[in-house]
Motif scaffolding. Structure first.
Motif, PDB file in Angstrom:
ATOM      1  N   VAL A  83       0.820  -1.215   0.000  1.00 48.49           N
ATOM      2  CA  VAL A  83       0.000   0.000   0.000  1.00 48.49           C
ATOM      3  C   VAL A  83       0.852   1.263   0.000  1.00 48.49           C
ATOM      4  CG1 VAL A  83      -1.719   1.317   1.327  1.00 48.49           C
ATOM      5  CG2 VAL A  83      -1.971  -1.157   1.082  1.00 48.49           C
ATOM      6  N   GLN A  84       2.028   1.211   0.601  1.00 47.89           N
ATOM      7  CA  GLN A  84       2.853   2.412   0.736  1.00 47.89           C
ATOM      8  C   GLN A  84       3.071   3.166  -0.575  1.00 47.89           C
ATOM      9  OE1 GLN A  84       6.961   1.975   1.927  1.00 47.89           O
ATOM     10  NE2 GLN A  84       6.985   4.027   2.836  1.00 47.89           N
ATOM     11  N   PRO A  85       3.475   2.502  -1.673  1.00 45.31           N
ATOM     12  CA  PRO A  85       3.702   3.268  -2.908  1.00 45.31           C
ATOM     13  C   PRO A  85       2.424   3.879  -3.487  1.00 45.31           C
ATOM     14  CG  PRO A  85       4.522   1.002  -3.147  1.00 45.31           C
ATOM     15  CD  PRO A  85       3.852   1.110  -1.823  1.00 45.31           C
ATOM     16  N   LEU A  86       1.283   3.345  -3.104  1.00 49.05           N
ATOM     17  CA  LEU A  86       0.002   3.847  -3.609  1.00 49.05           C
ATOM     18  C   LEU A  86      -0.595   4.925  -2.705  1.00 49.05           C
ATOM     19  CD1 LEU A  86      -1.551   0.327  -4.365  1.00 49.05           C
ATOM     20  CD2 LEU A  86      -0.298   1.808  -5.944  1.00 49.05           C
ATOM     21  N   SER A  87       0.040   5.177  -1.562  1.00 49.42           N
ATOM     22  CA  SER A  87      -0.551   6.052  -0.548  1.00 49.42           C
ATOM     23  C   SER A  87      -0.269   7.536  -0.751  1.00 49.42           C
ATOM     24  CB  SER A  87      -0.048   5.636   0.835  1.00 49.42           C
ATOM     25  OG  SER A  87       1.307   5.992   1.005  1.00 49.42           O
ATOM     26  N   GLN A  88       0.415   7.902  -1.790  1.00 47.25           N
ATOM     27  CA  GLN A  88       0.756   9.301  -2.085  1.00 47.25           C
ATOM     28  C   GLN A  88       1.432   9.975  -0.893  1.00 47.25           C
ATOM     29  OE1 GLN A  88      -3.023  10.882  -3.359  1.00 47.25           O
ATOM     30  NE2 GLN A  88      -2.822   9.970  -5.390  1.00 47.25           N
ATOM     31  N   GLY A  89       2.330   9.211  -0.237  1.00 51.12           N
ATOM     32  CA  GLY A  89       3.094   9.754   0.878  1.00 51.12           C
ATOM     33  C   GLY A  89       2.442   9.628   2.234  1.00 51.12           C
ATOM     34  N   ALA A  90       1.217   9.179   2.303  1.00 51.82           N
ATOM     35  CA  ALA A  90       0.537   9.063   3.592  1.00 51.82           C
ATOM     36  C   ALA A  90       1.200   8.013   4.489  1.00 51.82           C
ATOM     37  CB  ALA A  90      -0.942   8.721   3.392  1.00 51.82           C
ATOM     38  N   LEU A  91       1.770   6.967   3.879  1.00 48.64           N
ATOM     39  CA  LEU A  91       2.499   5.950   4.644  1.00 48.64           C
ATOM     40  C   LEU A  91       3.991   6.178   4.415  1.00 48.64           C
ATOM     41  CD1 LEU A  91       0.409   2.717   3.936  1.00 48.64           C
ATOM     42  CD2 LEU A  91       0.339   4.181   5.951  1.00 48.64           C
ATOM     43  N   SER A  92       4.578   6.994   5.270  1.00 44.89           N
ATOM     44  CA  SER A  92       5.996   7.326   5.137  1.00 44.89           C
ATOM     45  C   SER A  92       6.869   6.171   5.626  1.00 44.89           C
ATOM     46  CB  SER A  92       6.317   8.579   5.951  1.00 44.89           C
ATOM     47  OG  SER A  92       6.158   8.301   7.334  1.00 44.89           O
ATOM     48  N   ASP A  93       8.134   6.224   5.260  1.00 46.77           N
ATOM     49  CA  ASP A  93       9.083   5.224   5.746  1.00 46.77           C
ATOM     50  C   ASP A  93       9.146   5.251   7.272  1.00 46.77           C
ATOM     51  OD1 ASP A  93       9.728   4.382   3.172  1.00 46.77           O
ATOM     52  OD2 ASP A  93      11.519   5.660   3.032  1.00 46.77           O
ATOM     53  N   ALA A  94       9.110   6.442   7.850  1.00 45.09           N
ATOM     54  CA  ALA A  94       9.176   6.580   9.306  1.00 45.09           C
ATOM     55  C   ALA A  94       7.946   5.956   9.970  1.00 45.09           C
ATOM     56  CB  ALA A  94       9.290   8.048   9.695  1.00 45.09           C
ATOM     57  N   ALA A  95       6.777   6.164   9.385  1.00 52.39           N
ATOM     58  CA  ALA A  95       5.550   5.590   9.951  1.00 52.39           C
ATOM     59  C   ALA A  95       5.588   4.070   9.887  1.00 52.39           C
ATOM     60  CB  ALA A  95       4.323   6.125   9.208  1.00 52.39           C
ATOM     61  N   LEU A  96       6.055   3.536   8.758  1.00 49.67           N
ATOM     62  CA  LEU A  96       6.126   2.082   8.638  1.00 49.67           C
ATOM     63  C   LEU A  96       7.202   1.503   9.552  1.00 49.67           C
ATOM     64  CD1 LEU A  96       5.451   1.270   4.881  1.00 49.67           C
ATOM     65  CD2 LEU A  96       3.875   1.373   6.807  1.00 49.67           C
ATOM     66  N   ALA A  97       8.273   2.235   9.778  1.00 49.97           N
ATOM     67  CA  ALA A  97       9.304   1.772  10.709  1.00 49.97           C
ATOM     68  C   ALA A  97       8.735   1.677  12.122  1.00 49.97           C
ATOM     69  CB  ALA A  97      10.508   2.703  10.678  1.00 49.97           C
ATOM     70  N   LYS A  98       7.910   2.636  12.490  1.00 49.35           N
ATOM     71  CA  LYS A  98       7.262   2.625  13.811  1.00 49.35           C
ATOM     72  C   LYS A  98       6.321   1.435  13.921  1.00 49.35           C
ATOM     73  CE  LYS A  98       5.385   4.872  17.581  1.00 49.35           C
ATOM     74  NZ  LYS A  98       5.541   3.907  18.651  1.00 49.35           N
ATOM     75  N   VAL A  99       5.512   1.196  12.891  1.00 50.48           N
ATOM     76  CA  VAL A  99       4.588   0.057  12.897  1.00 50.48           C
ATOM     77  C   VAL A  99       5.378  -1.244  12.991  1.00 50.48           C
ATOM     78  CG1 VAL A  99       2.888  -1.229  11.543  1.00 50.48           C
ATOM     79  CG2 VAL A  99       2.773   1.264  11.627  1.00 50.48           C
ATOM     80  N   LYS A 100       6.443  -1.344  12.207  1.00 50.44           N
ATOM     81  CA  LYS A 100       7.268  -2.558  12.204  1.00 50.44           C
ATOM     82  C   LYS A 100       7.813  -2.845  13.606  1.00 50.44           C
ATOM     83  CE  LYS A 100      11.309  -4.615   9.981  1.00 50.44           C
ATOM     84  NZ  LYS A 100      12.352  -4.431   8.963  1.00 50.44           N
ATOM     85  N   ALA A 101       8.338  -1.823  14.250  1.00 54.20           N
ATOM     86  CA  ALA A 101       8.896  -1.990  15.598  1.00 54.20           C
ATOM     87  C   ALA A 101       7.809  -2.366  16.605  1.00 54.20           C
ATOM     88  CB  ALA A 101       9.601  -0.713  16.026  1.00 54.20           C
ATOM     89  N   ASP A 102       6.669  -1.716  16.525  1.00 51.38           N
ATOM     90  CA  ASP A 102       5.592  -1.992  17.460  1.00 51.38           C
ATOM     91  C   ASP A 102       4.992  -3.399  17.245  1.00 51.38           C
ATOM     92  OD1 ASP A 102       5.989   0.479  18.587  1.00 51.38           O
ATOM     93  OD2 ASP A 102       4.265   1.421  17.625  1.00 51.38           O
ATOM     94  N   LEU A 103       4.884  -3.830  16.000  1.00 54.23           N
ATOM     95  CA  LEU A 103       4.379  -5.180  15.730  1.00 54.23           C
ATOM     96  C   LEU A 103       5.382  -6.232  16.191  1.00 54.23           C
ATOM     97  CD1 LEU A 103       2.778  -4.805  12.175  1.00 54.23           C
ATOM     98  CD2 LEU A 103       1.579  -5.022  14.366  1.00 54.23           C
ATOM     99  N   ALA A 104       6.663  -5.965  16.015  1.00 53.97           N
ATOM    100  CA  ALA A 104       7.699  -6.909  16.446  1.00 53.97           C
ATOM    101  C   ALA A 104       7.717  -7.064  17.955  1.00 53.97           C
ATOM    102  CB  ALA A 104       9.057  -6.464  15.936  1.00 53.97           C
TER     103      ALA A 104
END
Length: 107
Positions: A83-104
């Protein structure tokens, strides 16, 4: 005659089995001792993550209530990485890094 043939078959098949030996094996570590793998990743479908109440809270907290997004039904079968490439910047690398860390961090 049948008994002689049968006896020969038994002898021929039993001999190789009796000759086989098993080598001692090294002890196998229990599965619990293995490095834990994250239950959810950025490649897990969003709807799969959202089906777990604790993981859903991570998504909604880190991504501004993504599960309430008006187009959620259209992208829920996709992963966050898709979804990130389709989100027009709404899902930034920083936001996904936060989600990744929190899910882990989830147990």
């Amino acid at each position: 005659m049948k008994s002689a043939v049968l006896a020969a078959i038994v002898v021929l098949t039993a001999t190789p089995l009796a000759a086989q030996t098993t080598a001692p094996t090294a002890p196998v570590a229990p599965a619990a001792a293995a490095t834990p793998v994250a239950k959810f990743t950025l490649d897990t479908p969003i709807e799969t993550i959202a089906s777990d109440p604790v993981a859903k809270k991570v998504l909604d907290t880190d991504l501004d209530n993504i599960t309430a997004h008006p187009m959620y039904d259209q992208f829920k079968s996709m992963s966050l990485s898709q979804v990130q490439p389709l989100s027009q910047g709404a899902l930034s690398d920083a936001a996904l890094a936060k989600v990744k860390a929190d899910l882990a961090a989830l147990k």
